[in-house]
Each structure stands twice: as C-alpha cells, then as structure tokens.
Motif scaffolding. Structure first.
Motif, mmCIF file in Angstrom:
data_model
loop_
_atom_site.group_PDB
_atom_site.id
_atom_site.type_symbol
_atom_site.label_atom_id
_atom_site.label_comp_id
_atom_site.label_asym_id
_atom_site.label_seq_id
_atom_site.Cartn_x
_atom_site.Cartn_y
_atom_site.Cartn_z
ATOM 1 N N GLN A 251 65.680 64.626 33.901
ATOM 2 C CA GLN A 251 66.189 65.958 33.570
ATOM 3 C C GLN A 251 66.791 66.626 34.796
ATOM 4 O OE1 GLN A 251 66.307 67.325 30.612
ATOM 5 N NE2 GLN A 251 67.164 69.259 31.266
ATOM 6 N N GLU A 252 66.139 66.501 35.968
ATOM 7 C CA GLU A 252 66.662 67.106 37.192
ATOM 8 C C GLU A 252 67.970 66.448 37.608
ATOM 9 O OE1 GLU A 252 62.703 68.607 39.535
ATOM 10 O OE2 GLU A 252 63.049 66.456 39.418
ATOM 11 N N VAL A 253 68.090 65.144 37.416
ATOM 12 C CA VAL A 253 69.344 64.456 37.718
ATOM 13 C C VAL A 253 70.459 65.019 36.850
ATOM 14 C CG1 VAL A 253 70.548 62.242 37.632
ATOM 15 C CG2 VAL A 253 68.202 62.357 38.506
ATOM 16 N N LYS A 254 70.186 65.219 35.581
ATOM 17 C CA LYS A 254 71.211 65.723 34.669
ATOM 18 C C LYS A 254 71.622 67.146 35.034
ATOM 19 C CE LYS A 254 70.045 62.780 30.721
ATOM 20 N NZ LYS A 254 69.681 62.721 29.297
ATOM 21 N N ARG A 255 70.667 67.934 35.476
ATOM 22 C CA ARG A 255 71.020 69.289 35.893
ATOM 23 C C ARG A 255 71.922 69.282 37.117
ATOM 24 N NH1 ARG A 255 65.142 72.352 35.337
ATOM 25 N NH2 ARG A 255 65.070 72.422 33.045
ATOM 26 N N ASN A 256 71.620 68.400 38.064
ATOM 27 C CA ASN A 256 72.471 68.308 39.253
ATOM 28 C C ASN A 256 73.873 67.835 38.888
ATOM 29 O OD1 ASN A 256 70.512 69.156 41.097
ATOM 30 N ND2 ASN A 256 69.616 67.120 41.207
ATOM 31 N N ILE A 257 73.964 66.900 37.965
ATOM 32 C CA ILE A 257 75.281 66.431 37.520
ATOM 33 C C ILE A 257 76.016 67.551 36.787
ATOM 34 C CG2 ILE A 257 76.436 64.811 35.959
ATOM 35 C CD1 ILE A 257 75.525 63.634 38.617
ATOM 36 N N SER A 258 75.264 68.420 36.112
ATOM 37 C CA SER A 258 75.896 69.561 35.464
ATOM 38 C C SER A 258 76.559 70.470 36.482
ATOM 39 C CB SER A 258 74.853 70.343 34.656
ATOM 40 O OG SER A 258 75.408 71.497 34.095
ATOM 41 N N ASP A 259 75.924 70.651 37.645
ATOM 42 C CA ASP A 259 76.529 71.458 38.700
ATOM 43 C C ASP A 259 77.815 70.834 39.219
ATOM 44 O OD1 ASP A 259 74.486 73.242 38.495
ATOM 45 O OD2 ASP A 259 73.288 72.356 40.104
ATOM 46 N N LEU A 260 77.861 69.486 39.278
ATOM 47 C CA LEU A 260 79.023 68.803 39.848
ATOM 48 C C LEU A 260 80.171 68.675 38.845
ATOM 49 C CD1 LEU A 260 77.290 65.922 41.840
ATOM 50 C CD2 LEU A 260 78.419 67.915 42.784
ATOM 51 N N THR A 261 79.847 68.376 37.607
ATOM 52 C CA THR A 261 80.894 68.042 36.630
ATOM 53 C C THR A 261 81.250 69.194 35.717
ATOM 54 O OG1 THR A 261 79.255 67.272 35.032
ATOM 55 C CG2 THR A 261 80.093 65.651 36.620
ATOM 56 N N ASN A 262 80.473 70.282 35.768
ATOM 57 C CA ASN A 262 80.721 71.419 34.885
ATOM 58 C C ASN A 262 80.442 71.064 33.426
ATOM 59 O OD1 ASN A 262 81.234 74.110 34.791
ATOM 60 N ND2 ASN A 262 83.459 73.920 34.625
ATOM 61 N N ILE A 263 79.656 70.029 33.166
ATOM 62 C CA ILE A 263 79.276 69.657 31.799
ATOM 63 C C ILE A 263 77.830 70.080 31.597
ATOM 64 C CG2 ILE A 263 79.027 67.791 30.125
ATOM 65 C CD1 ILE A 263 80.978 66.146 31.746
#
Length: 678
Positions: A247-259
C-alpha cells in the motif's frame, strides 16, 4: 490549460531527474522553480562542470519541438545553488530514468543531449561516485572516480565477494546493460548508486535451513523496484526497505505518476501478494530487483458490476480516503477522478471557515490531521495564538520554549508530502514535542488566512504578516519559528514546504541554538534579579526585626520607667505613712521627766546605726513600749530595728512591752544600740 501545464512540468521534472540524478522530488522542484522551469538552465546550474548541455544545435531544435521556446545563453548557463543532500523516504528518493529504447519518445518532451564539454571550455575534474552493491545477503560499498570503468568495479567486487569476474553480472544500470570497458563518466551517474550482482553460473551451496534463514534476513534489506509507467512511457527506479507495505509503495507511485491509488492498474505482482498490507519481504517479489508496470484504468468511474469483473487484486486500494487527499495535490479535480460532482466525496477541510472559537478550530485541525496522516504527529496546542505565546514566552526563563507555527494549505502540491514525511517523522515529532510549543492554522480559506494575518499583526507586528502574504500557494506549507524576547517576539526562521527531514531538523536545531544562548542570558538575568530581590527581602526582614526589637526595647523601658515611678510613689507613700506614724508617736510620748523630781529616773543612751546617740530620761516605772515608741519616733520602728544591750547582750525588743524599765533592768542608766533586722 492547467492540465497541460501540469503534464509539461511533470515531463520536465522527470527529464531533469534523469539527467542530474537528483533523487529528491522536492529538491528537484525547487531547483526548477529557481530557473522558471527552464530545463537547460537548471541542468547547467546543477552540473556546470560535469555534463555540459549542447546549446548551438539544441536551441533551434528545442524551439521547434518544445513548448517552452528557445533559451538564451545567459539563462542556460546561469548557476543555481545546489540543494543539500536529501534523506527523504523511498517516495522522495525515486530517480526517474529515461524510457527504454523500444518506447518512442514523447513528442511534447523537450529534447536535450548530454555531451562531453570541450577541453577549451571547461577543465575536467574528477568526481567520486558511491556504489552500494547487493549480492545475496551481502551489501558492499564501493567508491570510485568517474574516470574508472565498470570492469574496475567488478575487480573490486571479485576481491570482496570471492566471485570471478567472468561469472559476475553487474545489474541495476539506468541505461541498461553496459560492458566492462564502459567509462563511468559516460553514464552520467548521480553521486549515490545502487547495483546488484547476479551469478547464474554459480549454484548456492546453502542448505534448506540456511535458505530459509537467508529469506528471513531479506526483511533487513532494500528492494529495487523498476516500475514502468505505460502512459508516460517512463521508468522509475525506487529503493524500498523490505518492511514497506504494498500500500505504501502504491501511495508513493501516486505521488510520482499523478494516478490515485484506487485507479492504479498493476502488472507484475506475484499471486502471493494478495493483500496490500503485506510487506515487500513477505510478498514474494524477486530480490533484490523486481520489475512492475502501472497505468491508469481506462474508466474514470467503476460500477459495482465492473468492480466485480476486475481480476487484478491490486487495482483497488484498501484505503479509498487517500485518493481524496492526493488528487487536488497535483491539480486533478476529484469530480474528474470519480466521474461525479457530489460534494460528499470531497475531503473534509483541515479547519472550518469562520470558526468563532480558535480552540474549537484547532481541535478540528488536530482530528483531521490525525485522520489523514496518522496519530504520530506533533502535539498541536489547543487554544488561541495569544495563549500559545503566553505558554511559550512568559513563564520562568528555565521553562520557556520556542513557538512553532505550522501554516497548512491544502491547495499546495507540497502539503501532503511535507505532512506525511516531515511533520510525522519520529525524529521531528520528538524534537518538536520536547523543545517547542506547536500551534497550527489552515490558510486554505481566505477568511482563515485573513484572520491569521490579523493575529500575527497583533502579536508579532506587521512585518511578519507582510512576509506571510508574500509566499505563494505552492510555497506552503510554512513552519514559522518564533522566539520571545524582553520587548518583542522575533521570527527566527520561516521553513518552506520544499525541504527534507535532515534540512528541517538542521534548521530546528539552529533555531534551538539561538534560543538556548538567549535563554541562558535570560536565566542569568533572572537569577541575578532574584538574588537582588532576595537580598532586598532579607534587608527588609532585618529592618523589620530591628524595628520590632526597638519597639520591644522602648516598651520595656517605658514599663521600667512606669514601675520606677510606681515604686517611688509607693516609697513616698510609705515614707509619708512612716512620718505620720512617727509624728503621732512623738506626740503621744509622755514628757521627759526632770532630774530634780522625786520619782526614780532611768537615763538611757541609745546608739543608732549611723553612729549617733539618742539620749533621754524616762521614769523607772515607764513601760518598755514607751521606750520603743521613742525609738520609732526617731525613725527606727521596732519592726525594722532591734534594740540591744551591750553586756550582757540582750534583745530588748523581744521582751514584754508591758514591763517597766526597772523590771527590764534598764535602771538607773543603760547604754543601748540599734541594729537593723535581717
């Protein structure tokens, strides 16, 4: 237009990170903003003596292909001060690499070409590079100059790992596989790099129990996740500790990709990773490197039936509330994400607008902050700014603290990262709790911002309020460090949102050093003042005691004088009484008989204590009482004096007063003497 601008800036940010190797997103954004998002100027400002940017051909090509137009030579070469090294979390340490050669470059992305600078333009300087190399359960640190080759790294690893160079595959290069003769300088690497070694020709000799132990040891290692963003055709290489959850990985990717997390569609997770709360160590991904792919789901809003048809268990997040926080941070409207305009889907504001009571507003702020970012955060003071100032500044010097004023703005792109990674970091929370009174306010709404400016003007002066006005929305959040002084309050530091944990801690400690020096002076002055007051109190007490002693002495003297007067009066009365008695006795005495009389006469001579003699004649038949009255009339009463004969010694006053002088043998003559009674 705002959406296009955001996409353009994301591409510039990714290209800038790929070229400079700067891992920290906030740091990269700061450097780009200093150069007005001019990619060429920002790159040359960061690495002006390491990797030049081709200007002559690039300017004409960029003016045709880039929406940002040409840049003059002075802008392109303007130096930018380098930011301090970052120590942010995994999401901030992501280094975006260039997309693979098989993916076509985006037509809207500015073209740039790193080249070696000409010898007559810049003198080449050696650059030290740090490599962290993972091999099975071992981690090896290698430091080399950028003039070295890949083969040099392998030679060092051969000695350290006892693995022949011929059987060693060194992986993790951002530009793909490289040969042993490749010079490190030509790869344009950042200062810190992570690599891993594969040895497919060497079979591990560990037993089954050792393998299980090694697998358990992975929880202390880092995973390198190479994540491909399909829409942007861009790769991200991120280092995550094994304790991080999916879940934390996905949140960080959300910050990078705007998804947003709930709209991420993933490929590459193993079937065992069925729960987003699982850690990377237990998810079953490949160690030390694993490849994943992410993209945005095609439909912006899902119906219940469509949700049931999804086969990827990681397409929908376990925590839907996070997307409400992440979406506005990158300029994406929530109604666009969910395909609806209902206001009930919007996140709750940090602070209600036009709240009458500041304490109630702070309670709402604290509750909302905890809901968004967790319970590990600074203890926000519940009360007015004036009450917080009183608590921090106006106690005893030893009990005073600094006042940290946190200003939040939900419209800033930095707020989510700053709150989750800086304000909730254990070290920051502990340091603020021990040394600061932390007060918070939300300036997202104009009414709340105007109210804050009014409070700041009243307590800190118009200069502080004007300073807050000058900060733009994307520079928030702000952390104001205020120190109380004798006559006024001083703002020591204004910390903006584009910082790192290390830099934030450094600036907090710097403020504490200034405060501690001032506090020591205040403690010294306070101790001296208390010492002076103590001396004054002691002097006042001594003076009071002296006055009391004088008063008692005066009263004693007055009593003594009064007693003396009383004794004198009594004595006088006694003397007057004795004199009256003497006179009455003297008048009552019978007349002294003559010698020629026919009656027998007794002649008595009496010696007084003063040596004088009293002489008188008495009839022989006179009673002793008459003799006693005569002696008393001369001032010698019988109750004070004794009347004695010389020889034989007799005490006449002890005889019966009714005896006659003849009977007392005081006839015809006798010499007596008076003696005071004891």
């Amino acid at each position: 237009m705002a959406s296009d601008s955001n996409m353009d800036r994301e591409m510039i940010l990714a290209d800038f990170q790929a070229c400079t190797g700067i891992d920290n997103i906030a740091e990269a954004i700061t450097l780009l903003e200093l150069n007005n998002w001019d990619l060429v100027a920002a790159i040359n400002g960061v690495i002006p003596q390491e990797n030049g940017i081709l200007q002559s051909n690039f300017s004409s090509e960029a003016s045709q292909t880039s929406p940002y137009g040409p840049h003059n030579q002075s802008e392109a070469t303007a130096p930018v001060p380098s930011a301090p090294p970052s120590s942010a979390s995994a999401s901030a340490s992501a280094s975006a690499s260039a997309s693979s050669s098989s993916s076509p470059p985006s037509s809207s992305s500015p073209a740039f070409c790193p080249v070696q600078p000409s010898r007559h333009i810049v003198e080449r300087q050696s650059r030290m590079l740090n490599f962290r190399v993972e091999y099975r359960q071992r981690s090896t640190e290698v430091v080399l100059e950028d003039a070295s080759t890949v083969g040099d790294i392998k030679s060092i690893l051969e000695t350290e790992l006892q693995v022949p160079v011929s059987k060693m595959q060194l992986k993790g290069w951002k530009s793909g596989d490289v040969s042993d003769s490749t010079v490190l300088r030509s790869l344009h690497l950042p200062k810190n790099n992570s690599l891993y070694v594969l040895t497919p020709d060497i079979t591990p000799s560990a037993s089954t129990s050792q393998s299980s132990s090694a697998q358990q040891g992975l929880s202390n290692q880092n995973y390198l996740l190479v994540i491909s963003h399909r829409e942007a055709q861009r790769d991200y290489s991120l280092n995550f500790p094994a304790s991080k959850t999916i879940q934390e990985v996905k949140r960080n990717i959300s910050d990078l990709t705007n998804i947003p997390v709930r709209h991420q569609q993933w490929d590459g997770w193993p079937a065992s990773a069925s729960d987003d709360s699982m850690t990377l160590a237990s998810s079953g991904i490949s160690y030390p490197c694993h490849h994943l792919t992410v993209c945005r789901r095609s439909s912006p809003a899902l119906t219940v039936d469509q949700t049931d048809e999804c086969t990827d268990v990681h397409m929908v997040s376990d925590s839907e509330g996070d997307d409400f926080e992440d979406a506005p941070e990158f300029g994406v409207d929530e109604s666009e994400i969910f395909g609806m305009g209902s206001s009930s889907c919007r996140k709750s504001p940090m602070m209600p607008e036009n709240s009458e009571n500041e304490g109630d507003a702070l309670l709402h702020f604290t509750a909302e902050f905890s809901r968004r970012y967790g319970d590990c955060h600074p203890v926000f003071y519940i009360g007015s700014l004036e009450a917080a100032s009183q608590e921090a500044f106006y106690g005893k010097a030893r009990d005073r603290k600094l006042l940290a004023i946190y200003l939040h703005n939900d419209e800033s792109v930095l707020s989510n990262v700053f709150c989750s990674q800086m304000m909730c970091a254990d070290s920051i929370v502990s340091y603020l709790s021990q040394n600061f009174i932390t007060w918070a306010w939300d300036v997202t709404k104009e009414a709340n911002k105007a109210r804050l400016l009014t409070m700041c003007t009243r307590h800190f002066g118009s200069v502080v309020a004007q300073t807050i006005r000058t900060y733009k929305t994307d520079q928030f959040p702000l952390l104001l460090i205020v120190m109380g002084k004798r006559t006024s309050n001083e703002v020591l530091n204004v910390i903006q949102g584009n910082t790192t944990v290390d830099e934030l801690m450094m600036r907090l400690m710097g403020a504490m050093e200034i405060f501690t020096a001032q506090q020591q002076e205040d403690i010294k002055d306070e101790d001296e003042r208390e010492a002076r007051e103590m001396v004054k109190r002691e002097q006042d007490e001594a003076y009071r005691v002296s006055l009391e002693a004088d008063r008692k002495k005066r009263e004693a003297q007055e009593r003594e004088e009064a007693e003396q007067v009383r004794q004198e009066r009594i004595k006088k009365e006694q003397e007057e009484e004795r004199e009256a008695i003497r006179l009455s006795l003297e008048q009552a005495l019978p007349p002294e008989p003559k010698e020629e009389g026919g009656e027998p006469i007794s002649k008595l001579r009496i010696r007084t204590p003063s040596g004088e003699f009293l002489e008188r004649r008495f009839l022989g038949s006179c009673k002793l009482q008459v003799l006693f009255d005569f002696v008393a009339s001369k001032g010698y009463p019988s109750d004070e004096f004794k009347l004695l004969t010389t020889f034989p010694r007799r005490i006449i006053t002890q005889l019966d007063p009714a005896w006659s002088l003849v009977e007392a043998k005081l006839f015809p003559q006798e010499t007596l003497f008076l003696e005071a009674k004891e």
